[in-house]
Design a protein around this motif. Sequence first.
Motif, PDB file in Angstrom:
ATOM      1  N   LEU A 239       0.826  -1.211   0.000  1.00  0.00           N
ATOM      2  CA  LEU A 239       0.000   0.000   0.000  1.00  0.00           C
ATOM      3  C   LEU A 239       0.861   1.262   0.000  1.00  0.00           C
ATOM      4  O   LEU A 239       0.417   2.336  -0.353  1.00  0.00           O
ATOM      5  N   LYS A 240       2.081   1.127   0.437  1.00  0.00           N
ATOM      6  CA  LYS A 240       3.117   2.168   0.360  1.00  0.00           C
ATOM      7  C   LYS A 240       2.949   3.367   1.292  1.00  0.00           C
ATOM      8  O   LYS A 240       3.921   4.074   1.551  1.00  0.00           O
ATOM      9  N   SER A 241       1.763   3.679   1.755  1.00  0.00           N
ATOM     10  CA  SER A 241       1.632   4.823   2.665  1.00  0.00           C
ATOM     11  C   SER A 241       0.355   4.695   3.484  1.00  0.00           C
ATOM     12  O   SER A 241      -0.558   3.940   3.131  1.00  0.00           O
ATOM     13  N   ARG A 242       0.306   5.436   4.596  1.00  0.00           N
ATOM     14  CA  ARG A 242      -0.883   5.436   5.430  1.00  0.00           C
ATOM     15  C   ARG A 242      -2.068   6.023   4.667  1.00  0.00           C
ATOM     16  O   ARG A 242      -3.191   5.548   4.792  1.00  0.00           O
ATOM     17  N   GLU A 243      -1.796   7.042   3.851  1.00  0.00           N
ATOM     18  CA  GLU A 243      -2.878   7.671   3.082  1.00  0.00           C
ATOM     19  C   GLU A 243      -3.511   6.654   2.147  1.00  0.00           C
ATOM     20  O   GLU A 243      -4.744   6.556   2.047  1.00  0.00           O
ATOM     21  N   GLY A 261      -7.855  -5.170   8.714  1.00  0.00           N
ATOM     22  CA  GLY A 261      -6.682  -5.796   9.324  1.00  0.00           C
ATOM     23  C   GLY A 261      -5.435  -5.366   8.573  1.00  0.00           C
ATOM     24  O   GLY A 261      -5.525  -4.690   7.536  1.00  0.00           O
ATOM     25  N   GLY A 262      -4.269  -5.751   9.093  1.00  0.00           N
ATOM     26  CA  GLY A 262      -3.022  -5.397   8.424  1.00  0.00           C
ATOM     27  C   GLY A 262      -1.963  -6.455   8.649  1.00  0.00           C
ATOM     28  O   GLY A 262      -2.040  -7.240   9.604  1.00  0.00           O
ATOM     29  N   SER A 263      -0.984  -6.496   7.764  1.00  0.00           N
ATOM     30  CA  SER A 263       0.134  -7.412   7.958  1.00  0.00           C
ATOM     31  C   SER A 263       1.116  -6.750   8.918  1.00  0.00           C
ATOM     32  O   SER A 263       1.023  -5.558   9.205  1.00  0.00           O
ATOM     33  N   ARG A 264       2.075  -7.558   9.406  1.00  0.00           N
ATOM     34  CA  ARG A 264       3.069  -6.991  10.308  1.00  0.00           C
ATOM     35  C   ARG A 264       3.837  -5.877   9.623  1.00  0.00           C
ATOM     36  O   ARG A 264       4.125  -4.848  10.229  1.00  0.00           O
ATOM     37  N   ALA A 265       4.148  -6.095   8.338  1.00  0.00           N
ATOM     38  CA  ALA A 265       4.901  -5.088   7.586  1.00  0.00           C
ATOM     39  C   ALA A 265       4.143  -3.764   7.534  1.00  0.00           C
ATOM     40  O   ALA A 265       4.732  -2.688   7.668  1.00  0.00           O
ATOM     41  N   ALA A 266       2.837  -3.847   7.338  1.00  0.00           N
ATOM     42  CA  ALA A 266       2.038  -2.620   7.263  1.00  0.00           C
ATOM     43  C   ALA A 266       2.037  -1.896   8.613  1.00  0.00           C
ATOM     44  O   ALA A 266       2.128  -0.676   8.676  1.00  0.00           O
ATOM     45  N   ASN A 270       3.889   1.702   9.901  1.00  0.00           N
ATOM     46  CA  ASN A 270       2.958   2.705  10.417  1.00  0.00           C
ATOM     47  C   ASN A 270       1.844   3.068   9.440  1.00  0.00           C
ATOM     48  O   ASN A 270       1.338   4.190   9.462  1.00  0.00           O
ATOM     49  N   TYR A 271       1.442   2.103   8.607  1.00  0.00           N
ATOM     50  CA  TYR A 271       0.307   2.362   7.713  1.00  0.00           C
ATOM     51  C   TYR A 271      -0.995   2.162   8.475  1.00  0.00           C
ATOM     52  O   TYR A 271      -2.035   2.660   8.076  1.00  0.00           O
TER      53      TYR A 271
ATOM     54  N   LEU B 185       6.576  -7.738  19.739  1.00  0.00           N
ATOM     55  CA  LEU B 185       7.345  -7.426  18.530  1.00  0.00           C
ATOM     56  C   LEU B 185       7.905  -6.017  18.456  1.00  0.00           C
ATOM     57  O   LEU B 185       9.005  -5.796  17.979  1.00  0.00           O
ATOM     58  N   ARG B 186       7.101  -5.046  18.905  1.00  0.00           N
ATOM     59  CA  ARG B 186       7.493  -3.658  18.667  1.00  0.00           C
ATOM     60  C   ARG B 186       8.257  -3.015  19.820  1.00  0.00           C
ATOM     61  O   ARG B 186       8.413  -1.797  19.852  1.00  0.00           O
ATOM     62  N   LEU B 187       8.769  -3.813  20.741  1.00  0.00           N
ATOM     63  CA  LEU B 187       9.519  -3.231  21.853  1.00  0.00           C
ATOM     64  C   LEU B 187      10.806  -2.589  21.345  1.00  0.00           C
ATOM     65  O   LEU B 187      11.187  -1.490  21.770  1.00  0.00           O
TER      66      LEU B 187
END
Lengths: 349, 256
Positions: A239-243, A261-266, A270-271, B185-187
């Motif tokens: 998705l590349k950005s929060r926007e 929901g979101g993946s860990r990467a997202a 901080n998306y 995870l985010r610690l």
Amino acid sequence: MFTLQPSRFGSLRKTATLTARTLLLRGYATTQDISTLLLVEHKDNTVAPSTLNALTAATKLGGTVSALVAGGNPDPIASTISKLSGVSKVFVAKDNLYEHGLPELYAPLLAAAQKKFNFTHLVASHSAFGKNILPRVAALLDVAPISDVIEIESPDTFFRPIYAGNAIAKVKSNDHIKIITVRGTAFPPISSSQGEVTIEAAPDAEKSVLTTWVSEELQKSDRPELGSATKVVSGGRALKSRENFDKLVYGLADALGAAVGGSRAAVDSNYCDNALQVGQTGKVVAPELYLAVGISGAIQHIAGMKDSKVIAAINSDPEAPIFQISDFGLVTDLFTAVPELIEKLKKSK
Amino acid sequence: MSQLRILVGCKRVIDYAVKVRVNQTKTGVETANVKHSLNPFDEIAVEEAVQLKERLSGRISEIIAVTCGPPKSQEVLRTALAMGADRAIHVEVKEEVILQPLGVAKLLKTIVEKERPDLVILGKQAIDDDANQTGQILAGLLNWPQGTFASKLEIDNEAVKVTREVDGGMETISTKLPLIVTTDLRLNVPKFVTLPNIMKAKRKPINVIKADDLKVDITPRLETLSVTDPPTRLGGAKVESVDELISKLKTVGALD
């Protein structure tokens, strides 16, 4: 609507209906020998949805199920719980100290209740609340807790996922008290009701205050709650950005009436908020529809959504692992596909 | 202000990137010739101890890494020492001994009583059994407060604030040392371990204690009757357009 989920393991096991004969063979004289205490999770005068799933699991053990409700103002919740099918009795611990589920206070309470009434089983949902408290109770009672139970074969034998759900272990407890947390998505919620049963005070317990609750930052939303929603739209790093996440993932969720929901990467980028993370160490969900947008499908993410009834995925990489488990995969650029999908869904309403 | 000692728990597990396979006898997973490493959540625990040493300059007197396991488990202690732990303790058991969270917590309790740390940091769960119990059990055995699934840790004298990841978001609790913390995870993000640090770690002491000598009952209470593959999910079907996706979803009732 009350629905029984079909057995997930087919030939591997029989359905978990307990007959008197089965119980006899396993060393229990009668179902009366099994007595379960269910720890109720609640917030803002509402029972946590996963507690209703945990109640179903508790009833599958056979025997009686008592519920424990603790808090500053537990009476309305106690009344609600007492009217749920399968509950024989409700114990209430009323004290402001029991607000916020602090394990240092809840563990002695559960241990005191077990010691007084000789419960053979203590059950809670494998939610942040349940998994924080129950192992501490197990320490006080010197038994081995069992977490994230997905199937109950008998009062002492349980199935649970290991290695992020890449293997399923069948474990038998030799302890005289079984302390288990259950995966909410593995059991249907109790939805039928009964006439109200006895509500009485829980036994007194030691209340040494080792910790105080300070504050919380919760996601407030009109959207369906991720853990119990029938549809989930989940976004990944692509998705590349929060926007973009807000516009496309939330936009699509709105068009479907779905949770987000979101993946860990997202989440790490901080998306979206950490409360939305789906995965082995985040939330485990099993909705009717899971739509993964721009998610590659790492092992740990799959662990959190592979029990969804229908999985659809949109990703520009045809080799993305998510396509191996999705029922419908669309290989395309999400930045054109998702807006098109949103528009067409809105039109077809 | 008194000096603080931190004890960090480490477990050797199959590496997170490995695709595990159930073994032939259906009693466990294949572990022979499979890459193992320090449990990712324990890596975060070690990193937090090291960062605390920097944040609270001069206050942390030592970081002790501990593992309970067979001889091979020492590898993860070397990793912890390379990351910045000062010394390590290996509670050694024979290869065939089965360790479960209740037993491990009891072993750690005796180590805590010997070493008297002010703070014990454990990973919230091991990625092999995914139990998420050891920290909570240890806290119960010691009657210490527990700050589980921590995403932020602030220590000011003996007062501690732990921000925790919970189902709806985050919550903050306030407590005191001594304390058990389990990491989420985010610690923090563990730093890349440099070669000079790996070399330095070879000279840091590892004290091996036989578990039997600790006189703790670690008999497993849970019997693993079988380990099997999860139900296979057949996937892979593709659609060619958004229209086809909508139509297929409608057909299976997924849009109702």
